[in-house]
Scaffold this motif. Structure first.
Motif, PDB file in Angstrom:
ATOM      1  N   VAL A 198       8.621 -11.858   8.722  1.00  0.00           N
ATOM      2  CA  VAL A 198       8.652 -10.539   9.227  1.00  0.00           C
ATOM      3  C   VAL A 198       9.207 -10.235  10.295  1.00  0.00           C
ATOM      4  N   ALA A 199      10.058  -9.243  10.459  1.00  0.00           N
ATOM      5  CA  ALA A 199      10.709  -8.750  11.732  1.00  0.00           C
ATOM      6  C   ALA A 199       9.795  -7.512  12.108  1.00  0.00           C
ATOM      7  N   ALA A 200       9.495  -7.366  13.485  1.00  0.00           N
ATOM      8  CA  ALA A 200       8.903  -6.255  13.678  1.00  0.00           C
ATOM      9  C   ALA A 200       9.469  -5.701  15.362  1.00  0.00           C
ATOM     10  N   HIS A 201       9.933  -4.692  15.176  1.00  0.00           N
ATOM     11  CA  HIS A 201      10.388  -3.929  16.330  1.00  0.00           C
ATOM     12  C   HIS A 201      10.491  -2.568  15.939  1.00  0.00           C
ATOM     13  N   SER A 202      10.726  -1.716  17.089  1.00  0.00           N
ATOM     14  CA  SER A 202      10.861  -0.441  17.201  1.00  0.00           C
ATOM     15  C   SER A 202      11.864   0.078  15.948  1.00  0.00           C
ATOM     16  N   GLY A 203      12.772  -0.542  15.672  1.00  0.00           N
ATOM     17  CA  GLY A 203      13.822  -0.161  14.775  1.00  0.00           C
ATOM     18  C   GLY A 203      13.242  -0.184  13.318  1.00  0.00           C
ATOM     19  N   VAL A 204      12.259  -1.011  13.058  1.00  0.00           N
ATOM     20  CA  VAL A 204      12.107  -0.851  11.660  1.00  0.00           C
ATOM     21  C   VAL A 204      11.233   0.283  11.198  1.00  0.00           C
ATOM     22  N   PRO A 205      11.741   0.600   9.672  1.00  0.00           N
ATOM     23  CA  PRO A 205      11.174   1.995   9.694  1.00  0.00           C
ATOM     24  C   PRO A 205       9.843   1.860   9.278  1.00  0.00           C
ATOM     25  N   ASP A 206       9.079   3.319   9.219  1.00  0.00           N
ATOM     26  CA  ASP A 206       7.546   3.288   9.194  1.00  0.00           C
ATOM     27  C   ASP A 206       6.935   2.299   8.144  1.00  0.00           C
ATOM     28  N   ALA A 207       7.197   2.670   6.825  1.00  0.00           N
ATOM     29  CA  ALA A 207       6.845   2.100   5.511  1.00  0.00           C
ATOM     30  C   ALA A 207       6.832   0.454   5.828  1.00  0.00           C
ATOM     31  N   ALA A 208       7.951   0.054   6.276  1.00  0.00           N
ATOM     32  CA  ALA A 208       8.337  -1.546   6.329  1.00  0.00           C
ATOM     33  C   ALA A 208       7.407  -2.087   7.509  1.00  0.00           C
ATOM     34  N   ARG A 209       7.265  -1.476   8.407  1.00  0.00           N
ATOM     35  CA  ARG A 209       6.246  -1.933   9.714  1.00  0.00           C
ATOM     36  C   ARG A 209       4.879  -1.894   9.159  1.00  0.00           C
ATOM     37  N   ALA A 210       4.437  -0.969   8.391  1.00  0.00           N
ATOM     38  CA  ALA A 210       3.197  -0.976   7.831  1.00  0.00           C
ATOM     39  C   ALA A 210       2.988  -2.362   6.788  1.00  0.00           C
ATOM     40  N   ARG A 211       3.791  -2.512   5.886  1.00  0.00           N
ATOM     41  CA  ARG A 211       4.062  -3.562   5.063  1.00  0.00           C
ATOM     42  C   ARG A 211       3.905  -4.768   5.789  1.00  0.00           C
ATOM     43  N   GLY A 212       4.884  -4.887   7.029  1.00  0.00           N
ATOM     44  CA  GLY A 212       4.880  -6.245   7.588  1.00  0.00           C
ATOM     45  C   GLY A 212       3.600  -6.480   8.417  1.00  0.00           C
ATOM     46  N   PHE A 213       2.987  -5.350   8.781  1.00  0.00           N
ATOM     47  CA  PHE A 213       1.598  -5.621   9.371  1.00  0.00           C
ATOM     48  C   PHE A 213       0.390  -5.876   8.399  1.00  0.00           C
ATOM     49  N   LEU A 214       0.655  -5.528   7.284  1.00  0.00           N
ATOM     50  CA  LEU A 214      -0.484  -5.845   6.279  1.00  0.00           C
ATOM     51  C   LEU A 214      -0.235  -7.033   5.785  1.00  0.00           C
ATOM     52  N   GLU A 215       0.986  -7.738   5.619  1.00  0.00           N
ATOM     53  CA  GLU A 215       1.330  -9.047   5.074  1.00  0.00           C
ATOM     54  C   GLU A 215       0.773  -9.973   6.234  1.00  0.00           C
ATOM     55  N   ALA A 216       1.196  -9.614   7.497  1.00  0.00           N
ATOM     56  CA  ALA A 216       0.810 -10.631   8.559  1.00  0.00           C
ATOM     57  C   ALA A 216      -0.847 -10.851   8.480  1.00  0.00           C
ATOM     58  N   LEU A 217      -1.347  -9.642   8.473  1.00  0.00           N
ATOM     59  CA  LEU A 217      -2.841  -9.763   8.582  1.00  0.00           C
ATOM     60  C   LEU A 217      -3.388 -10.472   7.069  1.00  0.00           C
ATOM     61  N   ALA A 218      -2.992 -10.061   5.905  1.00  0.00           N
ATOM     62  CA  ALA A 218      -3.556 -10.962   4.835  1.00  0.00           C
ATOM     63  C   ALA A 218      -3.123 -12.244   4.711  1.00  0.00           C
ATOM     64  N   GLY A 219      -2.365 -12.736   5.781  1.00  0.00           N
ATOM     65  CA  GLY A 219      -1.876 -14.456   6.135  1.00  0.00           C
ATOM     66  C   GLY A 219      -0.740 -14.624   5.153  1.00  0.00           C
ATOM     67  N   ARG A 220       0.105 -13.575   4.556  1.00  0.00           N
ATOM     68  CA  ARG A 220       1.165 -13.756   3.723  1.00  0.00           C
ATOM     69  C   ARG A 220       2.411 -14.111   4.581  1.00  0.00           C
ATOM     70  N   ALA A 221       2.509 -13.519   5.808  1.00  0.00           N
ATOM     71  CA  ALA A 221       3.676 -13.890   6.650  1.00  0.00           C
ATOM     72  C   ALA A 221       3.733 -15.118   7.351  1.00  0.00           C
ATOM     73  N   ASP A 222       4.832 -15.820   7.235  1.00  0.00           N
ATOM     74  CA  ASP A 222       4.692 -17.104   7.934  1.00  0.00           C
ATOM     75  C   ASP A 222       5.108 -16.916   9.507  1.00  0.00           C
TER      76      ASP A 222
END
Ligand code: ADP
Ligand code: ZN
Ligand code: ZN
Length: 685
Positions: free
Chosen positions: A229-253
């Motif tokens: 998951v890439a996380a920086h200010s240039g990531v669009p809103d929805a993708a950022r939220a998805r990345g956050f949720l995936e990290a939180l759910a333990g699915r991002a490595d």
């Protein structure tokens, strides 16, 4: 009476209690919608209470518990609480800041193709959109990565570093000290690979500017099966939220991101890497003034995991701890691939008549590269055509009317521009004061250098890389592509070019105008200059082509340049540490700055004087309070700024003092329009 305590995104250092008859212990960390003022707000449940100190008749009932959004884990809230406490910021604001904007508003992103049976209460799916696409295709355009499976054999020092990191059974801070190309990234990747193999998650922080497709590609190519998951200010809103949720759910490595990704919730986090730890972009300079590097260390400590700080030129704070035993020092003394380090030389410009700012040595060095079909880079950390426009007969110069700064000449679009507030105007045809039409740009910026070099080397393909020419990620990438394709002979660059890019045909780096930083008022300026020069110098001479670095200076005997010539950051760092110790500056003390801005500097100073008076009234001991002074750059965007420095040799003492002092400051009367903020561990004084 059943109550919940809620954190709301408000600039107030307090929480809000609401009636919530059916709230459960498990609702802590949940998103709630609550009435506030005449509307509603989304907040986070912090606690369940039986009683409140807030007036009972004013209590309102919670409107909804937003069960569709996953609960925030206690560790996430704890990190935000620490951040709020340490930086003296309202917890509600910190939580809001740490969340992706969409979740902050209580909204869920659309998740593509839900995967069933994957756990996760919100039915969060594995998003393909977020996967870093085509590491290999991105990479193949730029460099030749070892195909997966054929990893390079580690050098002894690299292998020892990886072993040490992986042996850490508990919290341990490592400084991986090695020049560009010494194989630091390779060490991170090996350590991350081991962590993933153990079923853990990894967090890798990089400076804003270094997060390029090149690096993303390298990581993706190394871990083709990992979910990154890439996380920086240039990531669009929805993708950022998805990345956050995936990290939180333990699915991002792996989370690979800039400073804000330090807040990413990762339930199985087992390693944090902070690459280029010295980089100023890890400290946010406005709003929540946090240091992601420092939070990384705190987070690692909480979790009992290793944190690896990597740099060629570590901050003096880090260098200090690595040599007093608090951090573990891992050194990579050699370049991993190139045989020779670039030869660094200073060009003494005291007796030479420069040609448009260029020494003969530098001109010759460029000519040689042109003959050989290699690239040169001229590093000039000043964009624009010239730093100021002047009328010699009457003395008029282009000043910004809103800031204590000159308007910079941008000839390309015939404008004067303030680099501090963004104000711009057309270049006047005649002097606004005396009418003289012969206005002169003074000094040199990158645009002017581009013109000068174009005239001197008419056949050369010249490419300018600064925030003007690389104003969007797309333009930035196009410039990098041009360089890699070998379609540029001479590069002109600001510090943008200094970081994280491999240019195989670049064999000469010339630095001009560097002296200005030697005598800057900020005590961290020399440390930064060294880092910049070392970094930009490290761009030359990759692979089989030896590199050369030429630094034009009027101070060839300065300790900074001498250490640079010898490639000995340690020596210079020790010299600086000694100076800091004598002056009582960090890392021998801890600082905080209270800044105020108002329409007049008197208002700003008066506010700070009152704050100081209240501080004294607290009966401080072990705290040094300086006098309020106007800031170096006093006027910015039509506001007059002043600051008050607070210092202590004890961090806990400073923290305890700040907490009490803040209450007094919140209670202070403010003249209209006055704004203030506190900066803990400020980078610029
Ligand atoms: P740094 O992060 O310190 O700048 P890198 O890890 O990017 O260094 O290494 C620089 C280059 O050397 C990269 O192209 C990398 O693939 C290569 N490299 C790193 N370690 C080795 C090694 N042990 N053997 C061969 N090549 C290596
Ligand atoms: Zn301005
Ligand atoms: Zn004039």
């Amino acid at each position: 009476m059943k109550l919940i305590r809620v954190a709301l995104d408000l600039p107030l250092p307090r929480q809000f209690d609401y009636l919530a008859p059916d709230a459960l212990e498990s609702d802590i960390g949940r998103f709630v919608r609550v009435p506030f003022g005449s509307g509603t707000k989304v907040g986070i449940v912090l606690a369940l209470l039986d009683a409140t100190d807030q007036p009972v008749e004013k209590l309102k009932a919670v409107q909804a518990i937003l069960c569709e959004i996953p609960t925030l884990p206690a560790s996430f809230i704890a990190l935000c609480e620490f951040c709020a406490r340490y930086y003296q910021a309202p917890l509600g604001e910190v939580l809001a800041f740490a969340l992706p904007p969409m979740l902050r508003r209580g909204k869920l992103p659309r998740m593509s193709a839900p995967v069933s049976g994957d756990g996760g209460e919100a039915g969060v799916s594995r998003s393909t959109a977020l996967r870093l696409r085509g590491g290999s295709t991105v990479l193949s355009r730029h460099s030749a990565p070892a195909p997966t499976g054929e990893l390079p054999t580690l050098l002894t020092a690299q292998a020892q570093a990886v072993d040490a990191i992986l042996l850490a059974k508990n919290f341990q801070t490592f400084l991986l000290h090695g020049i560009t190309g010494s194989g630091k990234t390779e060490v991170y990747l090996r350590a991350i690979a081991a962590v993933l193999a153990r079923g853990g998650q990894a967090l890798m922080l990089v400076p804003e500017i270094a997060l390029t497709p090149q690096l993303q590609g390298r990581v993706a190519a190394r871990f083709p099966d990992a979910h990154i998951v890439a996380a920086h200010s240039g990531v669009p809103d929805a993708a950022r939220a998805r990345g956050f949720l995936e990290a939180l759910a333990g699915r991002a490595d792996i989370v690979l991101g800039t400073r804000l990704s330090i807040f990413m919730p990762l339930p199985r986090l087992q390693i944090i890497v902070v690459d280029e730890e010295h980089d100023g972009s890890f400290k946010q300079q406005d709003g929540l003034r946090y240091s992601a590097r420092d939070l990384a260390i705190w987070r690692a400590q909480q979790l009992g995991i290793p944190v690896v700080l990597g740099s060629a030129t570590p901050t003096l704070e880090t260098f200090f701890h690595a040599h007093n035993g608090r951090y573990t020092l891992l050194e990579l003394p050699l370049r991993a691939v190139a045989k020779n380090l670039p030869a660094v030389r200073v060009v003494d410009t005291r007796r030479e008549k420069l040609q448009d700012g260029l020494s003969q040595a530098l001109i010759d060095a460029m000519s040689l590269r042109l003959e050989r079909g290699e690239q040169s880079l001229i590093f000039l950390n000043r964009r624009g055509y010239a730093p100021v426009l002047a009328c010699p007969p009457c003395g008029w110069i282009s000043r910004c009317h809103r800031c204590a700064a000159n308007l910079v000449v941008h000839l390309a679009d015939r404008r004067l521009r303030c680099h501090h507030c963004g104000f711009e105007a057309l270049i006047p045809r005649a002097c606004p004061t005396c009418g003289n039409v012969d206005l002169k740009p003074f000094g040199r910026g990158t645009q002017r250098l581009e013109t000068i070099l174009g005239e001197r080397f008419p056949k050369a393909r010249i490419l300018r890389i600064d925030r003007d020419s690389a104003s969007t990620p797309k333009k930035w990438q196009a410039l990098l592509d041009t360089i890699h394709a070998g379609e540029a002979d001479i590069l002109i660059g600001t510090q943008m070019l200094a970081k994280g890019h491999d240019f195989p045909r670049l064999t000469m780096v010339g630095a001009i105008g560097a002296d200005a930083a030697l005598f800057a008022a900020d005590f961290r300026a020399p440390e930064r200059l060294f880092a910049q020069l070392m970094q930009v110098g490290g761009r030359s001479g990759r692979a089989d082509l030896p590199g050369e670095v030429l630094i034009q200076t009027d101070y060839p005997d300065h300790a900074l340049y001498e250490a640079l010539v010898d490639g000995d950051y340690g020596r210079f760092a020790r010299t600086l540490l000694l100076e800091r110790e004598i002056a009582g500056f960090p890392p021998y003390s801890f600082q905080a700055l209270l800044r105020a801005e108002a329409r007049t500097v008197e208002d700003s100073l008066a506010f700070l004087a009152n704050a100081r008076r209240d501080a004294v009234a607290l009966g401080i001991s072990g705290i040094a309070l300086y006098d309020p002074v106007p800031m170096k750059m006093q006027r910015l965007m039509a506001l007059e700024r002043a600051q008050l420095l607070v210092e202590s040799t004890s961090r806990p003492a400073l923290q305890a003092f700040l907490a009490r002092w803040m209450e007094a400051i919140y209670a202070l009367k403010k003249t209209s329009g006055l704004r203030w903020h506190l900066d803990v561990d400020p980078l610029e004084i």
